[in-house]
Design a protein around this motif. Structure first.
Motif, mmCIF file in Angstrom:
data_model
loop_
_atom_site.group_PDB
_atom_site.id
_atom_site.type_symbol
_atom_site.label_atom_id
_atom_site.label_comp_id
_atom_site.label_asym_id
_atom_site.label_seq_id
_atom_site.Cartn_x
_atom_site.Cartn_y
_atom_site.Cartn_z
ATOM 1 N N UNK A 291 15.818 2.036 2.712
ATOM 2 C CA UNK A 291 15.886 3.497 2.640
ATOM 3 C C UNK A 291 14.527 4.113 2.886
ATOM 4 N N UNK A 292 13.507 3.413 2.433
ATOM 5 C CA UNK A 292 12.152 3.941 2.626
ATOM 6 C C UNK A 292 11.740 3.897 4.098
ATOM 7 N N UNK A 293 12.250 2.902 4.831
ATOM 8 C CA UNK A 293 12.010 2.888 6.282
ATOM 9 C C UNK A 293 12.814 4.026 6.921
ATOM 10 N N UNK A 294 14.083 4.125 6.524
ATOM 11 C CA UNK A 294 14.962 5.140 7.132
ATOM 12 C C UNK A 294 14.429 6.555 6.926
ATOM 13 N N UNK A 295 13.734 6.769 5.808
ATOM 14 C CA UNK A 295 13.212 8.122 5.551
ATOM 15 C C UNK A 295 11.714 8.216 5.836
ATOM 16 N N UNK A 296 11.130 7.138 6.325
ATOM 17 C CA UNK A 296 9.674 7.092 6.521
ATOM 18 C C UNK A 296 8.967 7.597 5.259
ATOM 19 N N UNK A 297 9.280 6.930 4.146
ATOM 20 C CA UNK A 297 8.818 7.413 2.833
ATOM 21 C C UNK A 297 7.301 7.543 2.773
ATOM 22 N N UNK A 298 6.879 8.504 1.995
ATOM 23 C CA UNK A 298 5.444 8.757 1.840
ATOM 24 C C UNK A 298 5.002 8.383 0.444
ATOM 25 N N UNK A 299 4.762 9.389 -0.378
ATOM 26 C CA UNK A 299 4.426 9.120 -1.766
ATOM 27 C C UNK A 299 2.971 9.336 -2.084
ATOM 28 N N UNK A 300 2.469 8.507 -3.000
ATOM 29 C CA UNK A 300 1.205 8.805 -3.679
ATOM 30 C C UNK A 300 -0.030 8.195 -3.020
ATOM 31 N N UNK B 66 0.825 -1.217 0.000
ATOM 32 C CA UNK B 66 0.000 0.000 0.000
ATOM 33 C C UNK B 66 0.855 1.262 0.000
ATOM 34 N N UNK B 67 1.868 1.289 -0.822
ATOM 35 C CA UNK B 67 2.777 2.441 -0.835
ATOM 36 C C UNK B 67 3.395 2.535 -2.227
ATOM 37 N N UNK B 68 3.378 3.722 -2.783
ATOM 38 C CA UNK B 68 3.951 3.880 -4.122
ATOM 39 C C UNK B 68 4.566 5.264 -4.239
ATOM 40 N N UNK B 69 5.674 5.335 -4.947
ATOM 41 C CA UNK B 69 6.279 6.648 -5.200
ATOM 42 C C UNK B 69 7.005 6.611 -6.545
ATOM 43 N N UNK B 70 7.323 7.823 -7.035
ATOM 44 C CA UNK B 70 7.847 7.935 -8.394
ATOM 45 C C UNK B 70 9.179 7.206 -8.577
ATOM 46 N N UNK B 71 10.005 7.142 -7.525
ATOM 47 C CA UNK B 71 11.324 6.502 -7.673
ATOM 48 C C UNK B 71 11.261 5.003 -7.397
ATOM 49 N N UNK B 72 10.102 4.403 -7.615
ATOM 50 C CA UNK B 72 9.848 3.008 -7.247
ATOM 51 C C UNK B 72 10.867 2.007 -7.802
ATOM 52 N N UNK C 223 8.065 17.089 4.562
ATOM 53 C CA UNK C 223 6.896 16.210 4.525
ATOM 54 C C UNK C 223 7.297 14.798 4.134
ATOM 55 N N UNK C 224 8.322 14.680 3.293
ATOM 56 C CA UNK C 224 8.645 13.370 2.725
ATOM 57 C C UNK C 224 10.127 13.055 2.650
ATOM 58 N N UNK C 225 10.952 14.053 2.382
ATOM 59 C CA UNK C 225 12.332 13.747 2.001
ATOM 60 C C UNK C 225 13.285 13.656 3.189
ATOM 61 N N UNK D 23 1.723 18.512 -6.025
ATOM 62 C CA UNK D 23 1.908 17.458 -5.029
ATOM 63 C C UNK D 23 0.660 16.880 -4.429
ATOM 64 N N UNK D 24 0.887 16.369 -3.204
ATOM 65 C CA UNK D 24 -0.062 15.477 -2.556
ATOM 66 C C UNK D 24 -1.058 16.310 -1.760
ATOM 67 N N UNK D 25 -1.944 16.980 -2.463
ATOM 68 C CA UNK D 25 -2.813 17.948 -1.790
ATOM 69 C C UNK D 25 -3.709 17.277 -0.749
#
Ligand code: MLT
Ligand code: ZN
Length: 409
Positions: A96-105, A83-89, A364-366, A326-328
């Motif tokens: 890395x996504x855990x380390x940055x608590x990645x967000x996305x779409x 249940x997680x998707x982002x442009x750099x998939x 927010x994300x990076x 972005x993610x309004x």
């Protein structure tokens, strides 16, 4: 490569007082994975094993170096998805996504990486291995160490393995682009759709100036027949083939009298075309030159103010061009700015105080990384930063893990 091997490397570095910079897919935008002086770079690339899907527990286990795309493909073979998707998939790794608590779409519907984490193995700064891999949905026994590693940007530990939650694969999907009068109307439409359905998964906004630039620079065409102040992309996704997504969307659009402003895609062949305008936006400032990428969030009610205050402030400085998008649905906007050669303005000093004043976050994300640490005090009190430093001390007593990231040296 195994967790124990990583532990041996980190323990040796700790003994020799050598700092460690963990590196995943290297898609970060704030310098959080970039060595600066005499550190050992610890790549997670070879932590690449994917375990079997647990169809009953709805989880999948894998090494930290597995890319999001690879993991999603593996899950899909068994009828599930992440249940997680982002442009750099294709490049971003789950560690890395855990380390940055990645967000996305899809944060809008499912939450950040922290919400997806069912377990983790990690090596702390002194080489100790911590493993929380039970996959329990309920576990209130003490501190949530796994959750704490989310967003720690490699400053506490190296994440070596993760256990992630899965959702059933999508059986129906509807993607809409709607031309609207501005952010306020976009927020109201999103809220209306949410009261009608739980299937709204993405709510992304682009503005007229970005649309025009994408047309000029990339030849990317809007799917709408005429220009609007903003375009809102909504995606409704269901694991049932029988959800009446089109009817639900129709009801919401009619409530706002905007049904004639909308284009609708209900199949995979046109979906990419609907997303193209939004997905090309991050590249616009890169093409314009002198790109600065800020990712900020504010409470939903403050997004219209954020947009107008940022545009006004940036507009006052000659040589700056802002592209917002972005993610309004999450109250999270990318404020990308092209800075012309020779212009000395600090875009952070212009944008971040506005964000702080509105009660928002400068990241927010990076993440904070190295690039934003000087502004952390705008949104975190000194007591808060002190507490974070004490947590770091507990995980990483000799402070060898990613020094200079989050906190100033
Ligand atoms: C996005 O939402 O497209 C990403 O966070 C990437 C970016 O802004 O560069
Ligand atoms: Zn984003």
């Amino acid at each position: 490569m195994t967790t124990d091997e990583v532990a041996a490397v980190v323990a040796t570095c700790n003994r020799m007082h050598v700092s460690v910079v963990p590196q995943g897919g290297n898609t970060g935008l704030v310098g959080g994975g970039v060595p600066r002086a005499n550190e050992v770079v610890l790549s997670t690339e070879r932590l690449d094993v994917i375990g079997a899907v647990d169809a009953i527990g709805r989880t999948i286990r894998c090494g930290a170096g597995v890319t999001l795309s690879r993991l999603r493909s593996a899950a899909m073979e068994d009828g599930f998805d992440l249940p997680l998707d982002l442009a750099s998939r294709d490049v971003a790794t789950v560690g890395g996504m855990v380390a940055t608590n990645a967000g996305g779409l899809q944060v809008f519907r499912y939450g950040h990486m922290r919400s997806q984490l069912a377990g983790v193995s990690a090596v702390l700064g002194d080489g100790t291995v911590v493993e929380r891999m039970s996959g329990l949905r309920k576990d209130t026994a003490g501190y949530d160490l796994a959750g704490m590693l989310c967003g720690s940007e490699g400053t506490l530990a190296v994440v070596t393995e993760v256990l992630l939650k899965l959702v059933p694969i999508a059986r129906s999907r509807l993607t809409l682009v709607v031309g609207l009068s501005g952010v306020q109307q976009a927020l109201e439409l999103v809220a209306a759709v949410r009261t009608l359905t739980h299937t709204l998964q993405s709510a992304e906004i682009v503005f007229a100036d970005g649309v025009r630039l994408a047309e000029e620079l990339f030849g990317t065409r809007s799917v709408l027949r005429r220009p609007y102040p903003c375009e809102l992309l909504l995606e409704l996704v269901s694991d049932s083939a029988h959800d009446p997504l089109i009817e639900i969307a129709g009801v919401a659009l009619a409530q706002f009298g905007v049904e004639d402003n909308a284009a609708v895609s209900d199949n995979e062949s046109t979906r990419a075309e609907f997303w193209a305008m939004r997905e090309r936006h991050p590249e616009l400032v890169v093409r314009l030159g002198g790109p600065r990428k800020l990712d900020v969030s504010v409470p939903l009610r403050a997004v219209p103010q954020l947009e107008s205050l940022v545009r006004t402030a940036i507009g006052r400085v000659p040589g700056l061009v802002a592209v917002l998008y972005g993610h309004v649905g999450d109250g999270s906007l990318h404020v990308n700015i092209s800075v012309a050669d020779g212009v000395a303005a600090s875009v952070e000093d212009i944008v971040f105080p506005i964000v702080a004043e509105l009660g928002g976050s400068i990241s927010a994300e990076h993440g904070i990384g190295v690039d934003k640490r000087a502004w952390l005090g705008l949104i975190r009190s000194s007591a808060d930063v002190q507490m974070m430093r004490r947590i770091k001390q507990a995980f990483d007593p000799q402070e060898i893990m990613n020094p200079g990231v989050i906190f100033s040296d």
